[in-house]
Design a protein around this motif. Structure first.
Motif, PDB file in Angstrom:
ATOM      1  N   ASP A  50       0.873  -1.181   0.000  1.00 46.75           N
ATOM      2  CA  ASP A  50       0.000   0.000   0.000  1.00 46.75           C
ATOM      3  C   ASP A  50       0.908   1.228   0.000  1.00 46.75           C
ATOM      4  O   ASP A  50       1.155   1.852   1.033  1.00 46.75           O
ATOM      5  CB  ASP A  50      -0.918   0.002   1.225  1.00 46.75           C
ATOM      6  CG  ASP A  50      -2.012   1.053   1.143  1.00 46.75           C
ATOM      7  OD1 ASP A  50      -1.798   2.065   0.441  1.00 46.75           O
ATOM      8  OD2 ASP A  50      -3.061   0.881   1.784  1.00 46.75           O
ATOM      9  N   ASP A  51       1.419   1.572  -1.171  1.00 47.22           N
ATOM     10  CA  ASP A  51       2.404   2.645  -1.260  1.00 47.22           C
ATOM     11  C   ASP A  51       1.806   4.012  -0.966  1.00 47.22           C
ATOM     12  O   ASP A  51       2.511   4.908  -0.479  1.00 47.22           O
ATOM     13  CB  ASP A  51       3.059   2.640  -2.644  1.00 47.22           C
ATOM     14  CG  ASP A  51       4.002   1.465  -2.829  1.00 47.22           C
ATOM     15  OD1 ASP A  51       4.723   1.136  -1.878  1.00 47.22           O
ATOM     16  OD2 ASP A  51       4.020   0.862  -3.921  1.00 47.22           O
ATOM     17  N   ALA A  52       0.531   4.199  -1.257  1.00 52.66           N
ATOM     18  CA  ALA A  52      -0.098   5.488  -0.951  1.00 52.66           C
ATOM     19  C   ALA A  52      -0.113   5.736   0.556  1.00 52.66           C
ATOM     20  O   ALA A  52       0.185   6.837   1.034  1.00 52.66           O
ATOM     21  CB  ALA A  52      -1.511   5.526  -1.518  1.00 52.66           C
ATOM     22  N   LEU A  53      -0.448   4.689   1.319  1.00 54.30           N
ATOM     23  CA  LEU A  53      -0.431   4.807   2.774  1.00 54.30           C
ATOM     24  C   LEU A  53       0.996   4.968   3.291  1.00 54.30           C
ATOM     25  O   LEU A  53       1.251   5.753   4.215  1.00 54.30           O
ATOM     26  CB  LEU A  53      -1.090   3.584   3.407  1.00 54.30           C
ATOM     27  CG  LEU A  53      -1.156   3.549   4.934  1.00 54.30           C
ATOM     28  CD1 LEU A  53      -1.931   4.745   5.464  1.00 54.30           C
ATOM     29  CD2 LEU A  53      -1.802   2.246   5.409  1.00 54.30           C
ATOM     30  N   ALA A  54       1.933   4.238   2.689  1.00 57.48           N
ATOM     31  CA  ALA A  54       3.333   4.360   3.081  1.00 57.48           C
ATOM     32  C   ALA A  54       3.847   5.778   2.841  1.00 57.48           C
ATOM     33  O   ALA A  54       4.598   6.328   3.657  1.00 57.48           O
ATOM     34  CB  ALA A  54       4.188   3.350   2.321  1.00 57.48           C
ATOM     35  N   LYS A  55       3.445   6.381   1.733  1.00 57.85           N
ATOM     36  CA  LYS A  55       3.860   7.755   1.431  1.00 57.85           C
ATOM     37  C   LYS A  55       3.330   8.723   2.487  1.00 57.85           C
ATOM     38  O   LYS A  55       4.053   9.623   2.940  1.00 57.85           O
ATOM     39  CB  LYS A  55       3.344   8.151   0.052  1.00 57.85           C
ATOM     40  CG  LYS A  55       3.745   9.546  -0.379  1.00 57.85           C
ATOM     41  CD  LYS A  55       3.234   9.849  -1.780  1.00 57.85           C
ATOM     42  CE  LYS A  55       3.672  11.246  -2.239  1.00 57.85           C
ATOM     43  NZ  LYS A  55       3.199  11.535  -3.621  1.00 57.85           N
ATOM     44  N   LYS A  56       2.092   8.531   2.883  1.00 54.82           N
ATOM     45  CA  LYS A  56       1.499   9.376   3.921  1.00 54.82           C
ATOM     46  C   LYS A  56       2.252   9.213   5.240  1.00 54.82           C
ATOM     47  O   LYS A  56       2.523  10.197   5.947  1.00 54.82           O
ATOM     48  CB  LYS A  56       0.029   9.004   4.096  1.00 54.82           C
ATOM     49  CG  LYS A  56      -0.730   9.875   5.075  1.00 54.82           C
ATOM     50  CD  LYS A  56      -2.197   9.471   5.133  1.00 54.82           C
ATOM     51  CE  LYS A  56      -2.967  10.330   6.134  1.00 54.82           C
ATOM     52  NZ  LYS A  56      -4.401   9.923   6.203  1.00 54.82           N
ATOM     53  N   ALA A  57       2.608   7.980   5.576  1.00 51.34           N
ATOM     54  CA  ALA A  57       3.351   7.727   6.818  1.00 51.34           C
ATOM     55  C   ALA A  57       4.748   8.337   6.757  1.00 51.34           C
ATOM     56  O   ALA A  57       5.224   8.924   7.737  1.00 51.34           O
ATOM     57  CB  ALA A  57       3.429   6.234   7.084  1.00 51.34           C
ATOM     58  N   LEU A  58       5.409   8.221   5.616  1.00 52.32           N
ATOM     59  CA  LEU A  58       6.752   8.789   5.473  1.00 52.32           C
ATOM     60  C   LEU A  58       6.726  10.307   5.605  1.00 52.32           C
ATOM     61  O   LEU A  58       7.653  10.906   6.162  1.00 52.32           O
ATOM     62  CB  LEU A  58       7.357   8.393   4.123  1.00 52.32           C
ATOM     63  CG  LEU A  58       7.790   6.934   3.989  1.00 52.32           C
ATOM     64  CD1 LEU A  58       8.222   6.647   2.553  1.00 52.32           C
ATOM     65  CD2 LEU A  58       8.910   6.595   4.959  1.00 52.32           C
ATOM     66  N   ALA A  59       5.672  10.930   5.107  1.00 55.54           N
ATOM     67  CA  ALA A  59       5.553  12.378   5.250  1.00 55.54           C
ATOM     68  C   ALA A  59       5.444  12.775   6.719  1.00 55.54           C
ATOM     69  O   ALA A  59       5.961  13.812   7.131  1.00 55.54           O
ATOM     70  CB  ALA A  59       4.333  12.872   4.472  1.00 55.54           C
ATOM     71  N   ALA A  60       4.780  11.938   7.502  1.00 48.83           N
ATOM     72  CA  ALA A  60       4.646  12.215   8.933  1.00 48.83           C
ATOM     73  C   ALA A  60       5.940  11.922   9.683  1.00 48.83           C
ATOM     74  O   ALA A  60       6.286  12.621  10.647  1.00 48.83           O
ATOM     75  CB  ALA A  60       3.500  11.391   9.517  1.00 48.83           C
ATOM     76  N   VAL A  61       6.673  10.923   9.241  1.00 47.56           N
ATOM     77  CA  VAL A  61       7.898  10.495   9.928  1.00 47.56           C
ATOM     78  C   VAL A  61       8.986  11.557   9.854  1.00 47.56           C
ATOM     79  O   VAL A  61       9.680  11.837  10.831  1.00 47.56           O
ATOM     80  CB  VAL A  61       8.412   9.167   9.320  1.00 47.56           C
ATOM     81  CG1 VAL A  61       9.844   8.900   9.769  1.00 47.56           C
ATOM     82  CG2 VAL A  61       7.515   8.021   9.724  1.00 47.56           C
ATOM     83  N   GLY A  62       9.176  12.137   8.673  1.00 45.98           N
ATOM     84  CA  GLY A  62      10.287  13.061   8.492  1.00 45.98           C
ATOM     85  C   GLY A  62      11.448  12.391   7.774  1.00 45.98           C
ATOM     86  O   GLY A  62      11.276  11.361   7.116  1.00 45.98           O
ATOM     87  N   PRO A  63      12.657  12.926   7.928  1.00 45.08           N
ATOM     88  CA  PRO A  63      13.790  12.462   7.110  1.00 45.08           C
ATOM     89  C   PRO A  63      14.341  11.090   7.464  1.00 45.08           C
ATOM     90  O   PRO A  63      15.001  10.470   6.639  1.00 45.08           O
ATOM     91  CB  PRO A  63      14.852  13.539   7.336  1.00 45.08           C
ATOM     92  CG  PRO A  63      14.505  14.128   8.667  1.00 45.08           C
ATOM     93  CD  PRO A  63      13.015  14.083   8.758  1.00 45.08           C
ATOM     94  N   ARG A  64      14.096  10.594   8.681  1.00 47.30           N
ATOM     95  CA  ARG A  64      14.662   9.303   9.061  1.00 47.30           C
ATOM     96  C   ARG A  64      13.631   8.450   9.782  1.00 47.30           C
ATOM     97  O   ARG A  64      12.873   8.948  10.613  1.00 47.30           O
ATOM     98  CB  ARG A  64      15.883   9.476   9.990  1.00 47.30           C
ATOM     99  CG  ARG A  64      17.094  10.101   9.342  1.00 47.30           C
ATOM    100  CD  ARG A  64      17.643   9.295   8.173  1.00 47.30           C
ATOM    101  NE  ARG A  64      18.015   7.940   8.533  1.00 47.30           N
ATOM    102  CZ  ARG A  64      19.214   7.605   9.021  1.00 47.30           C
ATOM    103  NH1 ARG A  64      20.115   8.544   9.251  1.00 47.30           N
ATOM    104  NH2 ARG A  64      19.495   6.361   9.295  1.00 47.30           N
ATOM    105  N   LEU A  65      13.637   7.169   9.482  1.00 43.83           N
ATOM    106  CA  LEU A  65      12.812   6.231  10.229  1.00 43.83           C
ATOM    107  C   LEU A  65      13.400   6.020  11.624  1.00 43.83           C
ATOM    108  O   LEU A  65      14.584   6.258  11.867  1.00 43.83           O
ATOM    109  CB  LEU A  65      12.735   4.889   9.509  1.00 43.83           C
ATOM    110  CG  LEU A  65      12.028   4.854   8.154  1.00 43.83           C
ATOM    111  CD1 LEU A  65      12.127   3.453   7.552  1.00 43.83           C
ATOM    112  CD2 LEU A  65      10.571   5.267   8.276  1.00 43.83           C
TER     113      LEU A  65
END
Length: 217
Positions: free
Chosen positions: A142-157
């Protein structure tokens, strides 16, 4: 009214090679005292491994039951992610586990639940939950959801999420690159090129790559 002793008894009973139903009884006693007592969940998940008293199906069933609680204010739904990671340790290919038809829908729902609940959590916990949501969504395709999560995470996991990725011999840069490519203007072409049919001829695969513009990557 305390979960520690009953939780420890899961390991004791496992060592005596008893039936899973007895382990479940000790687990129920532990979580009736404290619903989110994580050591009890972890001990039962370990006992459900094929090398002990269960199977991969048992592990996923436990993980799904935990996710179905919807208690995103706790670590309980996370056990579905833990089950998939533990199975990946034994089969080595994370995508085969996370994208299995019996797993991917629930996995994406779990990721979405934690992502939505993260706003109410302390900063450190929020970062971990958002990072795990990005990983789970990506692995569940689910790359759309992953993209949304990455935007919230910031530059590093979160470091713990990066460690979890190594279980499947994966890396944060792979996650971010694939999500960026698959959700860009040429996403459908990228996905088609990266996932050809098993009987696809090399010429067809080559033609698929030619449909991707350099500007889309």
């Amino acid at each position: 009214d305390r979960p520690e002793a009953a939780s420890r008894m899961i390991t004791v009973a496992m060592g005596e090679n008893v039936d899973l139903s007895e382990l479940r009884a000790w687990f129920d006693r532990a979580v009736s005292a404290q619903f989110d007592y994580y050591p009890a969940y972890s001990a039962l998940m370990w006992a459900c491994r094929p090398r002990w008293l269960g199977s991969h199906q048992h592990m996923l069933a436990l993980g799904k039951a935990c996710a179905a609680t919807g208690r995103y204010d706790t670590k309980v739904p996370y056990m579905l992610l833990q089950a998939a990671l533990d199975i990946t340790e034994e089969v080595y290919v994370a995508q085969e586990v996370f994208r299995h038809p019996a797993v991917k829908t629930e996995m994406a729902a779990m990721a979405r639940g934690y992502l939505e609940a993260a706003a109410t959590m302390p900063p450190i916990t929020r970062h971990l939950r958002q990072s795990n949501a990005a990983m789970a969504a990506w692995l569940a395709d689910d790359d759309a959801l992953a993209k949304k999560a990455l935007a919230a995470v910031g530059p590093r996991l979160h470091p713990a999420t990066r460690d979890s990725l190594t279980v499947g011999m994966l890396h944060e840069s792979m996650l971010r690159a694939e999500v960026a490519a698959d959700t860009g203007n040429y996403g459908p072409a990228v996905r088609a090129a990266a996932n050809p049919e098993p009987d696809a001829k090399p010429e067809a695969v080559h033609d698929g790559f030619l449909k991707i513009s350099d500007a889309g990557l």
